[in-house]
Design a protein around this motif. Structure first.
Motif, PDB file in Angstrom:
ATOM      1  N   TYR A   1       0.832  -1.205   0.000  1.00 42.25           N
ATOM      2  CA  TYR A   1       0.000   0.000   0.000  1.00 42.25           C
ATOM      3  C   TYR A   1       0.867   1.256   0.000  1.00 42.25           C
ATOM      4  CZ  TYR A   1      -3.905  -3.032   1.313  1.00 42.25           C
ATOM      5  OH  TYR A   1      -4.866  -4.014   1.349  1.00 42.25           O
ATOM      6  N   ASP A   2       0.442   2.241  -0.743  1.00 44.64           N
ATOM      7  CA  ASP A   2       1.091   3.548  -0.725  1.00 44.64           C
ATOM      8  C   ASP A   2       0.433   4.367   0.375  1.00 44.64           C
ATOM      9  OD1 ASP A   2       2.007   6.140  -1.132  1.00 44.64           O
ATOM     10  OD2 ASP A   2       1.946   5.984  -3.314  1.00 44.64           O
ATOM     11  N   PRO A   3       1.213   4.888   1.344  1.00 45.98           N
ATOM     12  CA  PRO A   3       0.601   5.675   2.422  1.00 45.98           C
ATOM     13  C   PRO A   3      -0.156   6.891   1.918  1.00 45.98           C
ATOM     14  CG  PRO A   3       2.994   5.895   2.447  1.00 45.98           C
ATOM     15  CD  PRO A   3       2.669   4.772   1.509  1.00 45.98           C
ATOM     16  N   LEU A   4       0.239   7.395   0.757  1.00 44.84           N
ATOM     17  CA  LEU A   4      -0.481   8.537   0.191  1.00 44.84           C
ATOM     18  C   LEU A   4      -1.894   8.149  -0.237  1.00 44.84           C
ATOM     19  CD1 LEU A   4       2.330  10.209  -1.958  1.00 44.84           C
ATOM     20  CD2 LEU A   4       1.549  10.846   0.316  1.00 44.84           C
ATOM     21  N   ASP A   5      -2.122   6.841  -0.396  1.00 47.12           N
ATOM     22  CA  ASP A   5      -3.455   6.370  -0.761  1.00 47.12           C
ATOM     23  C   ASP A   5      -4.281   5.966   0.454  1.00 47.12           C
ATOM     24  OD1 ASP A   5      -2.920   6.705  -3.454  1.00 47.12           O
ATOM     25  OD2 ASP A   5      -2.122   4.669  -3.687  1.00 47.12           O
TER      26      ASP A   5
ATOM     27  N   ALA B   1      -3.793   7.853   3.765  1.00 39.49           N
ATOM     28  CA  ALA B   1      -3.918   8.989   4.684  1.00 39.49           C
ATOM     29  C   ALA B   1      -4.673  10.149   4.047  1.00 39.49           C
ATOM     30  CB  ALA B   1      -2.535   9.451   5.133  1.00 39.49           C
ATOM     31  N   THR B   2      -5.889   9.869   3.597  1.00 46.08           N
ATOM     32  CA  THR B   2      -6.727  10.904   2.986  1.00 46.08           C
ATOM     33  C   THR B   2      -8.170  10.701   3.416  1.00 46.08           C
ATOM     34  OG1 THR B   2      -7.303   9.638   1.001  1.00 46.08           O
ATOM     35  CG2 THR B   2      -5.239  10.918   0.926  1.00 46.08           C
ATOM     36  N   PRO B   3      -8.973  11.761   3.422  1.00 42.81           N
ATOM     37  CA  PRO B   3     -10.404  11.596   3.707  1.00 42.81           C
ATOM     38  C   PRO B   3     -11.082  10.685   2.693  1.00 42.81           C
ATOM     39  CG  PRO B   3      -9.764  13.911   3.794  1.00 42.81           C
ATOM     40  CD  PRO B   3      -8.605  13.170   3.224  1.00 42.81           C
TER      41      PRO B   3
ATOM     42  N   TRP C   1      -8.509   2.325   9.155  1.00 41.48           N
ATOM     43  CA  TRP C   1      -8.491   2.169  10.611  1.00 41.48           C
ATOM     44  C   TRP C   1      -7.462   1.114  11.031  1.00 41.48           C
ATOM     45  CZ3 TRP C   1     -10.457   4.927  14.519  1.00 41.48           C
ATOM     46  CH2 TRP C   1     -10.504   4.353  15.787  1.00 41.48           C
ATOM     47  N   GLN C   2      -7.398   0.029  10.316  1.00 42.40           N
ATOM     48  CA  GLN C   2      -6.446  -1.035  10.645  1.00 42.40           C
ATOM     49  C   GLN C   2      -5.012  -0.588  10.406  1.00 42.40           C
ATOM     50  OE1 GLN C   2      -7.807  -4.416   8.355  1.00 42.40           O
ATOM     51  NE2 GLN C   2      -9.448  -4.892   9.802  1.00 42.40           N
ATOM     52  N   TRP C   3      -4.803   0.211   9.346  1.00 43.92           N
ATOM     53  CA  TRP C   3      -3.451   0.718   9.100  1.00 43.92           C
ATOM     54  C   TRP C   3      -3.002   1.629  10.232  1.00 43.92           C
ATOM     55  CZ3 TRP C   3      -1.836   5.719   6.746  1.00 43.92           C
ATOM     56  CH2 TRP C   3      -0.454   5.756   6.505  1.00 43.92           C
TER      57      TRP C   3
ATOM     58  N   GLY D   1      -7.101  11.149  14.916  1.00 46.81           N
ATOM     59  CA  GLY D   1      -7.057  12.601  15.043  1.00 46.81           C
ATOM     60  C   GLY D   1      -5.790  13.211  14.489  1.00 46.81           C
ATOM     61  N   VAL D   2      -5.479  12.871  13.249  1.00 47.19           N
ATOM     62  CA  VAL D   2      -4.311  13.417  12.560  1.00 47.19           C
ATOM     63  C   VAL D   2      -4.782  14.198  11.337  1.00 47.19           C
ATOM     64  CG1 VAL D   2      -2.785  11.566  13.341  1.00 47.19           C
ATOM     65  CG2 VAL D   2      -4.021  11.315  11.179  1.00 47.19           C
ATOM     66  N   VAL D   3      -3.896  15.039  10.829  1.00 44.26           N
ATOM     67  CA  VAL D   3      -4.217  15.810   9.631  1.00 44.26           C
ATOM     68  C   VAL D   3      -3.867  14.953   8.413  1.00 44.26           C
ATOM     69  CG1 VAL D   3      -3.723  17.891   8.301  1.00 44.26           C
ATOM     70  CG2 VAL D   3      -3.794  17.994  10.805  1.00 44.26           C
ATOM     71  N   TRP D   4      -4.858  14.714   7.594  1.00 46.54           N
ATOM     72  CA  TRP D   4      -4.644  13.921   6.386  1.00 46.54           C
ATOM     73  C   TRP D   4      -4.277  14.818   5.207  1.00 46.54           C
ATOM     74  CZ3 TRP D   4      -9.614  10.602   7.362  1.00 46.54           C
ATOM     75  CH2 TRP D   4      -9.263   9.471   8.128  1.00 46.54           C
ATOM     76  N   PHE D   5      -3.720  14.219   4.172  1.00 50.74           N
ATOM     77  CA  PHE D   5      -3.410  14.953   2.952  1.00 50.74           C
ATOM     78  C   PHE D   5      -4.706  15.577   2.405  1.00 50.74           C
ATOM     79  CE2 PHE D   5       0.037  11.812   3.084  1.00 50.74           C
ATOM     80  CZ  PHE D   5       1.120  12.662   2.970  1.00 50.74           C
ATOM     81  N   GLY D   6      -4.598  16.833   2.041  1.00 48.35           N
ATOM     82  CA  GLY D   6      -5.763  17.539   1.523  1.00 48.35           C
ATOM     83  C   GLY D   6      -6.562  18.267   2.591  1.00 48.35           C
ATOM     84  N   GLU D   7      -6.181  18.104   3.860  1.00 50.19           N
ATOM     85  CA  GLU D   7      -6.886  18.776   4.949  1.00 50.19           C
ATOM     86  C   GLU D   7      -6.066  19.963   5.455  1.00 50.19           C
ATOM     87  OE1 GLU D   7      -9.540  15.314   7.062  1.00 50.19           O
ATOM     88  OE2 GLU D   7      -7.472  15.543   7.750  1.00 50.19           O
ATOM     89  N   ALA D   8      -6.754  20.948   5.982  1.00 49.00           N
ATOM     90  CA  ALA D   8      -6.084  22.105   6.572  1.00 49.00           C
ATOM     91  C   ALA D   8      -5.574  21.762   7.964  1.00 49.00           C
ATOM     92  CB  ALA D   8      -7.051  23.282   6.651  1.00 49.00           C
ATOM     93  N   LEU D   9      -4.509  22.426   8.370  1.00 44.76           N
ATOM     94  CA  LEU D   9      -4.028  22.248   9.736  1.00 44.76           C
ATOM     95  C   LEU D   9      -5.042  22.843  10.705  1.00 44.76           C
ATOM     96  CD1 LEU D   9      -0.221  23.151   9.504  1.00 44.76           C
ATOM     97  CD2 LEU D   9      -1.362  20.983   9.074  1.00 44.76           C
TER      98      LEU D   9
END
Length: 245
Positions: free
Chosen positions: A42-46, A48-50, A61-63, A156-164
């Motif tokens: 798996y690519d983490p960029l795929d 860690a996104t909404p 969730w499992q990752w 509760g982390v900031v995903w790619f594409g989300e604002a801080l």
């Protein structure tokens, strides 16, 4: 090293920005290096996104459960501990791009976590009225759902594409602008807006010290660059804090 130490000892307000290099010395793999075993395909960029969570919440969730297990086994290293000791004697604002919570576990107070915390949870598209304690699940390997509206919990982390988170970013900007010495540790300087914080400090007259074993994008604007590992450098650099002047 001697000059940097003198600046730190005489600082009115030290601003510290830390990145993945600090946690790597505790044995926490970087974002991509964590992809081992069953997760290697798996690519983490795929993940860690909404969009990924909406598409396959159980997989995401499992990752994150896998990542939490790795981080839970790690312990704060000498760099985390040196920063915590310094803060106990002097005025220091600590901002981190890391989500592992190791600064707090080392004893640092009021840590500004720009990218969230791996061990926190929040609702994904919730109704806005659901407290975390109404989450329920019958299967630990699946994200708990709200007993009221059915929304799922997410890390509760900031995903790619989300604002801080606005509150954390505002606090970081204010601390950087008020500081007179800025210490940047273990970050490449590639991820914004965090990478812009040292410039804010410098524009207000702060001296900038960078500690990183490799060259970073922040080096050219720094007053001093120490090409060392954080856990080796910081205990020496931040030694003998003593009472503030």
């Amino acid at each position: 090293m001697t000059r940097a130490h003198e600046w730190l000892v005489n600082a009115r307000h030290l601003f510290v920005l830390t990145g993945a290099g600090v946690s790597a010395e505790s044995g926490i793999p970087t974002f991509r290096d964590a992809q081992t075993g069953l997760w290697a395909r798996y690519d983490p960029l795929d993940l860690a996104t909404p969009e990924a969570f909406a598409r396959d919440p159980v997989l995401v969730w499992q990752w994150y459960a896998h990542r939490r297990e790795i981080v839970a086994r790690a312990a704060p290293n000498a760099a985390h501990q040196a920063l915590a000791r310094w803060q106990s004697h002097r005025r220091m604002s600590l901002v981190t791009q890391n989500v592992d919570g190791l600064h707090a576990r080392a004893g640092s107070r009021d840590v500004i976590e720009l990218h969230g915390n791996l061990f926190a949870n929040q609702w994904f598209n919730g109704c806005g009225r659901c407290p975390i304690d109404v989450a329920r699940t019958t299967q630990p390997d699946r994200p708990p759902a709200c007993a009221r509206c059915g929304a799922l919990l997410r890390p509760g982390v900031v995903w790619f594409g989300e604002a801080l988170p606005a509150a954390a970013l505002d606090a970081a900007y204010a601390a950087a602008a008020d500081s007179d010495v800025c210490l940047v540790v273990g970050t490449s300087g590639l991820v914004y807006p965090a990478a812009g914080l040292p410039s804010i400090a410098a524009e207000r007259g702060a001296r900038v010290i960078v500690v990183n074993p490799q060259r970073s994008d922040l080096d050219h604007d720094a007053d001093i660059v120490l090409y060392q590992k954080a856990a080796e450098c910081l205990p020496i650099l931040l030694a003998d804090a003593g009472p503030a002047h």
